[in-house]
Scaffold this motif. Sequence first.
Motif, PDB file in Angstrom:
ATOM      1  N   UNK A  68       0.824  -1.202   0.000  1.00 19.84           N
ATOM      2  CA  UNK A  68       0.000   0.000   0.000  1.00 19.84           C
ATOM      3  C   UNK A  68       0.856   1.250   0.000  1.00 19.84           C
ATOM      4  N   UNK A  69       0.384   2.321  -0.616  1.00 19.99           N
ATOM      5  CA  UNK A  69       1.111   3.590  -0.638  1.00 19.99           C
ATOM      6  C   UNK A  69       1.409   4.091   0.768  1.00 19.99           C
ATOM      7  N   UNK A  70       0.546   3.703   1.736  1.00 14.06           N
ATOM      8  CA  UNK A  70       0.741   4.193   3.112  1.00 14.06           C
ATOM      9  C   UNK A  70       1.801   3.399   3.871  1.00 14.06           C
ATOM     10  N   UNK A  71       2.200   2.248   3.351  1.00 18.53           N
ATOM     11  CA  UNK A  71       3.265   1.488   4.013  1.00 18.53           C
ATOM     12  C   UNK A  71       4.517   2.350   4.130  1.00 18.53           C
ATOM     13  N   UNK A  72       5.275   2.139   5.191  1.00 15.72           N
ATOM     14  CA  UNK A  72       6.432   2.995   5.470  1.00 15.72           C
ATOM     15  C   UNK A  72       7.726   2.320   5.048  1.00 15.72           C
ATOM     16  N   UNK A  73       8.610   3.122   4.458  1.00 16.15           N
ATOM     17  CA  UNK A  73       9.948   2.685   4.064  1.00 16.15           C
ATOM     18  C   UNK A  73      10.968   3.537   4.807  1.00 16.15           C
ATOM     19  N   UNK A  74      11.684   2.917   5.734  1.00 18.24           N
ATOM     20  CA  UNK A  74      12.796   3.570   6.435  1.00 18.24           C
ATOM     21  C   UNK A  74      14.040   3.303   5.606  1.00 18.24           C
ATOM     22  N   UNK A  75      14.666   4.347   5.089  1.00 20.04           N
ATOM     23  CA  UNK A  75      15.797   4.178   4.179  1.00 20.04           C
ATOM     24  C   UNK A  75      17.063   4.813   4.725  1.00 20.04           C
ATOM     25  N   UNK A  76      18.172   4.540   4.022  1.00 22.03           N
ATOM     26  CA  UNK A  76      19.481   5.075   4.421  1.00 22.03           C
ATOM     27  C   UNK A  76      19.768   4.829   5.890  1.00 22.03           C
ATOM     28  N   UNK A  77      19.469   3.596   6.333  1.00 18.97           N
ATOM     29  CA  UNK A  77      19.739   3.169   7.709  1.00 18.97           C
ATOM     30  C   UNK A  77      19.101   4.063   8.768  1.00 18.97           C
ATOM     31  N   UNK A  78      17.905   4.577   8.439  1.00 19.25           N
ATOM     32  CA  UNK A  78      17.168   5.345   9.433  1.00 19.25           C
ATOM     33  C   UNK A  78      17.259   6.841   9.293  1.00 19.25           C
ATOM     34  N   UNK A  79      17.943   7.323   8.261  1.00 21.77           N
ATOM     35  CA  UNK A  79      18.083   8.764   8.073  1.00 21.77           C
ATOM     36  C   UNK A  79      16.826   9.386   7.495  1.00 21.77           C
ATOM     37  N   UNK A  82       9.949   7.616   4.585  1.00 20.80           N
ATOM     38  CA  UNK A  82       8.895   7.999   3.643  1.00 20.80           C
ATOM     39  C   UNK A  82       7.875   6.871   3.551  1.00 20.80           C
ATOM     40  N   UNK A  83       6.731   7.189   3.001  1.00 20.19           N
ATOM     41  CA  UNK A  83       5.799   6.132   2.661  1.00 20.19           C
ATOM     42  C   UNK A  83       6.226   5.530   1.325  1.00 20.19           C
ATOM     43  N   UNK A  84       5.686   4.364   1.010  1.00 22.34           N
ATOM     44  CA  UNK A  84       5.928   3.762  -0.295  1.00 22.34           C
ATOM     45  C   UNK A  84       5.487   4.721  -1.400  1.00 22.34           C
ATOM     46  N   UNK A  85       4.477   5.518  -1.117  1.00 26.73           N
ATOM     47  CA  UNK A  85       4.001   6.513  -2.068  1.00 26.73           C
ATOM     48  C   UNK A  85       4.825   7.781  -2.111  1.00 26.73           C
ATOM     49  N   UNK A  86       5.979   7.794  -1.429  1.00 28.95           N
ATOM     50  CA  UNK A  86       6.985   8.873  -1.473  1.00 28.95           C
ATOM     51  C   UNK A  86       6.642  10.095  -0.628  1.00 28.95           C
ATOM     52  N   UNK A  87       5.647  10.008   0.227  1.00 28.14           N
ATOM     53  CA  UNK A  87       5.362  11.120   1.132  1.00 28.14           C
ATOM     54  C   UNK A  87       6.431  11.157   2.233  1.00 28.14           C
ATOM     55  N   UNK A  88       7.080  12.291   2.393  1.00 30.34           N
ATOM     56  CA  UNK A  88       8.154  12.425   3.377  1.00 30.34           C
ATOM     57  C   UNK A  88       7.588  12.534   4.779  1.00 30.34           C
ATOM     58  N   UNK A  89       8.062  11.653   5.667  1.00 29.63           N
ATOM     59  CA  UNK A  89       7.656  11.673   7.072  1.00 29.63           C
ATOM     60  C   UNK A  89       8.751  12.243   7.960  1.00 29.63           C
ATOM     61  N   UNK A 236      14.630   5.181  14.169  1.00 32.56           N
ATOM     62  CA  UNK A 236      13.552   5.595  13.272  1.00 32.56           C
ATOM     63  C   UNK A 236      12.311   4.731  13.476  1.00 32.56           C
ATOM     64  N   UNK A 237      12.522   3.434  13.671  1.00 31.59           N
ATOM     65  CA  UNK A 237      11.409   2.515  13.883  1.00 31.59           C
ATOM     66  C   UNK A 237      10.683   2.833  15.175  1.00 31.59           C
ATOM     67  N   UNK A 238      11.427   3.136  16.228  1.00 31.83           N
ATOM     68  CA  UNK A 238      10.806   3.444  17.516  1.00 31.83           C
ATOM     69  C   UNK A 238       9.989   4.729  17.442  1.00 31.83           C
ATOM     70  N   UNK A 239      10.505   5.741  16.722  1.00 33.97           N
ATOM     71  CA  UNK A 239       9.750   6.983  16.569  1.00 33.97           C
ATOM     72  C   UNK A 239       8.449   6.727  15.793  1.00 33.97           C
TER      73      UNK A 239
END
Length: 316
Positions: A68-79, A82-89, A236-239
């Motif tokens: 889903x677009x709302x699924x979260x992708x933590x990238x660059x080892x937590x830096x 974003x969501x899969x849909x590229x929304x910056x969190x 990042x995961x804990x936040x």
Amino acid sequence: MQNDSQRSHPVRMIAIDMDGTLLGTDGHVSARNLAALQAAEGAGVEIVVATGRRHSYAMRQLRGLGLRDENVLISSNGTVTRTIGAALLERNQMQIETSRWLCGHIDEFRNALVITFDTVGTDGEDARGSLVVEHLEELNGSIGKWMAANEPYIAQVAPIERSLEGEAPIQMMLCGTIERMRRAEARLLEHPGVSAVGVNPQEHTASEVALHRTEYPERDLSIVDILPAGCSKGAALLRLATKRGVRATEILAIGDNWNDVSMLEMAGHKVLMGNAPDDLKQTAVERGWFVGRRHDEDGVAEAIEAVLAETLSRTT
């Protein structure tokens, strides 16, 4: 897969590493792993992908999986989150002055250096210059396939400090043999402003940057990521979990390497892949972590299936 204390906390969130974990040896997600992800989502469990890859490079494998677009992708080892849909969190950047200082501090290793900038657009794609290198030869020798795959995004700048005249970077990365990268890590840690993330991290009260190490012994390859202080997959995961109202005890973390240790340490349920480095597997055994099957044996699916079976047993 869990001890008695873990069984008292159902899983509401699953955080999964990509390379060496979710992805098989062919670089793709197997049918069984994908089915397990879908089953977890169907059971109301939130799926989070946590990777050392930057967002657009991770999306090469994740796009088309039906997440889903709302699924979260933590990238660059937590830096960056974003969501899969590229929304910056969330995004963390290194101070430019610190980045310039680091280029000089690791002068012996600058031919192995890549600087990463977050240039992701609304379509989830990067632009050329999101990756900057000063030298090509050493990097082509150690991570040639990665260099070829990312050629459209790489800018060669000499001296590399010239790339630090505008936007601040999110990450610096050193790549090479395990022996050379351990020397590079030791060199970086000579400064009190640098701290190491992982098992038994060095604590520095004035830390400016954090180091994350990933090793692939079968390829004699090591990657040392240099990130803004306080950045890690686990942080990042804990936040994210806090924002979602999910407790750490309700998280299953699955990973295979040293850069996954921070999220394995904080999660209530933890699975280290069977293809992890031997010294990390030994650490896992000492700490009572579950060591699962390999990434080419659908170890992710097995871990998720076990959690879902445990959840089902509670309700029947």
